[in-house]
Design a protein around this motif. Structure first.
Motif, PDB file in Angstrom:
ATOM      1  N   ASP A   1     -26.461 -26.080   1.150  1.00  0.00           N
ATOM      2  CA  ASP A   1     -26.124 -24.739   1.127  1.00  0.00           C
ATOM      3  C   ASP A   1     -24.810 -24.311   0.150  1.00  0.00           C
ATOM      4  O   ASP A   1     -23.787 -25.366   1.204  1.00  0.00           O
ATOM      5  CB  ASP A   1     -26.129 -24.153   2.079  1.00  0.00           C
ATOM      6  CG  ASP A   1     -25.781 -23.374   2.381  1.00  0.00           C
ATOM      7  OD1 ASP A   1     -25.304 -22.226   1.438  1.00  0.00           O
ATOM      8  OD2 ASP A   1     -26.147 -22.646   3.216  1.00  0.00           O
TER       9      ASP A   1
ATOM     10  N   CYS B   1     -21.267 -22.312   2.279  1.00  0.00           N
ATOM     11  CA  CYS B   1     -22.302 -22.084   4.040  1.00  0.00           C
ATOM     12  C   CYS B   1     -21.713 -21.397   4.775  1.00  0.00           C
ATOM     13  O   CYS B   1     -23.050 -20.541   5.146  1.00  0.00           O
ATOM     14  CB  CYS B   1     -22.953 -23.619   4.288  1.00  0.00           C
ATOM     15  SG  CYS B   1     -20.962 -24.812   5.454  1.00  0.00           S
TER      16      CYS B   1
ATOM     17  N   HIS C   1     -27.900 -20.318   6.747  1.00  0.00           N
ATOM     18  CA  HIS C   1     -29.017 -21.203   5.754  1.00  0.00           C
ATOM     19  C   HIS C   1     -29.598 -22.124   6.438  1.00  0.00           C
ATOM     20  O   HIS C   1     -29.844 -22.591   6.522  1.00  0.00           O
ATOM     21  CB  HIS C   1     -28.632 -20.089   4.075  1.00  0.00           C
ATOM     22  CG  HIS C   1     -28.856 -19.075   4.234  1.00  0.00           C
ATOM     23  ND1 HIS C   1     -27.694 -18.260   3.789  1.00  0.00           N
ATOM     24  CD2 HIS C   1     -29.619 -18.098   4.897  1.00  0.00           C
ATOM     25  CE1 HIS C   1     -27.675 -16.597   3.594  1.00  0.00           C
ATOM     26  NE2 HIS C   1     -29.036 -16.765   4.087  1.00  0.00           N
TER      27      HIS C   1
ATOM     28  N   GLY D   1     -24.357 -28.092   4.493  1.00  0.00           N
ATOM     29  CA  GLY D   1     -23.653 -27.181   4.452  1.00  0.00           C
ATOM     30  C   GLY D   1     -22.659 -28.145   3.498  1.00  0.00           C
ATOM     31  O   GLY D   1     -20.880 -28.489   4.317  1.00  0.00           O
TER      32      GLY D   1
ATOM     33  N   LEU E   1     -29.269 -24.282  -1.664  1.00  0.00           N
ATOM     34  CA  LEU E   1     -29.066 -22.055  -1.300  1.00  0.00           C
ATOM     35  C   LEU E   1     -27.749 -21.699  -1.890  1.00  0.00           C
ATOM     36  O   LEU E   1     -26.697 -22.406  -1.736  1.00  0.00           O
ATOM     37  CB  LEU E   1     -29.499 -22.321  -0.424  1.00  0.00           C
ATOM     38  CG  LEU E   1     -30.282 -22.644  -0.013  1.00  0.00           C
ATOM     39  CD1 LEU E   1     -31.007 -22.712   1.896  1.00  0.00           C
ATOM     40  CD2 LEU E   1     -32.038 -22.526  -0.756  1.00  0.00           C
TER      41      LEU E   1
END
Length: 205
Positions: free
Chosen positions: A50, A53, A58, A71, A114
């Motif tokens: 991520d 983050c 997430h 993250g 992400l």
């Protein structure tokens, strides 16, 4: 999100930690619905990164699926909150204070990246560097999922660059397949409750 929408009439943050001096509006205490839907569909797989983050919702979502989740963010205050959440939920995750524009410096590869609210902060050389970094950490077939403020949004959102379909096509013209660009939203904890966004799915070629 390491840096994300704030009203243009708000005091500009001095640095990443200032964004989290109080809970920011994009930090809704749960995954964004668009990303949660991807998780429920099984689209988020393998080793997950991520980028930007924030407080980790997430990353924790991916870990709850049994995935190896990392993250990165520059906001130490947000990362401390993320680590507290992980302990409270008894989830094994990794949070690293790291510049998301330089993911290659992690020296690792990921199957899924992400990005909720980071891409739209960058332009020019920063955007080019960020996309190049993503390309370096995703092997062929790796997936990148992005939520970014779109040019359909009428409100003023400070340092955010409202992203057009053309911006996406230009940024990801080399080494990527754009699978989809769909109208979506980034939910907020304050009025108006959301900001218009694109949900973008790309595959590394």
């Amino acid at each position: 999100m390491s840096v994300s929408p704030h009203r243009s009439d708000a005091t500009a943050p001095r640095g990443p930690d200032d964004l989290y001096a109080t809970p920011p509006p994009w930090d809704i205490g749960r995954p964004q619905p668009a990303f949660l839907a991807l998780a429920e569909e099984g689209a988020i797989r393998g080793r997950v990164l991520d980028a930007g983050c924030g407080t980790g919702e997430h990353v924790l979502m991916a870990a709850a699926l049994g995935l190896d989740a990392t993250g990165i963010d520059l906001a130490a205050r947000a990362l401390r909150t993320a680590e507290e959440k992980a302990r409270a939920r008894d989830l094994t995750v990794r949070f690293v204070r790291h510049d998301a524009r330089q993911p290659a410096d992690l020296g690792e590869h990921f199957d899924t990246v992400l990005d909720c609210g980071l891409f739209h902060v960058f332009d020019g050389e920063d955007r080019t560097a960020y996309v190049g970094g993503l390309r370096s950490v995703l092997p062929q077939g790796g997936r990148y999922f992005m939520l970014c403020v779109s040019d359909r949004e009428r409100g003023a959102w400070g340092t955010v660059h409202k992203v057009t379909r053309g911006d996406i096509q230009t940024a990801f013209s080399d080494g990527w397949h754009i699978d989809s660009v769909e109208p979506s939203a980034i939910e907020l904890s304050v009025a108006p409750g959301h900001v218009e966004a694109w949900l973008v799915t790309l595959t590394r070629t």
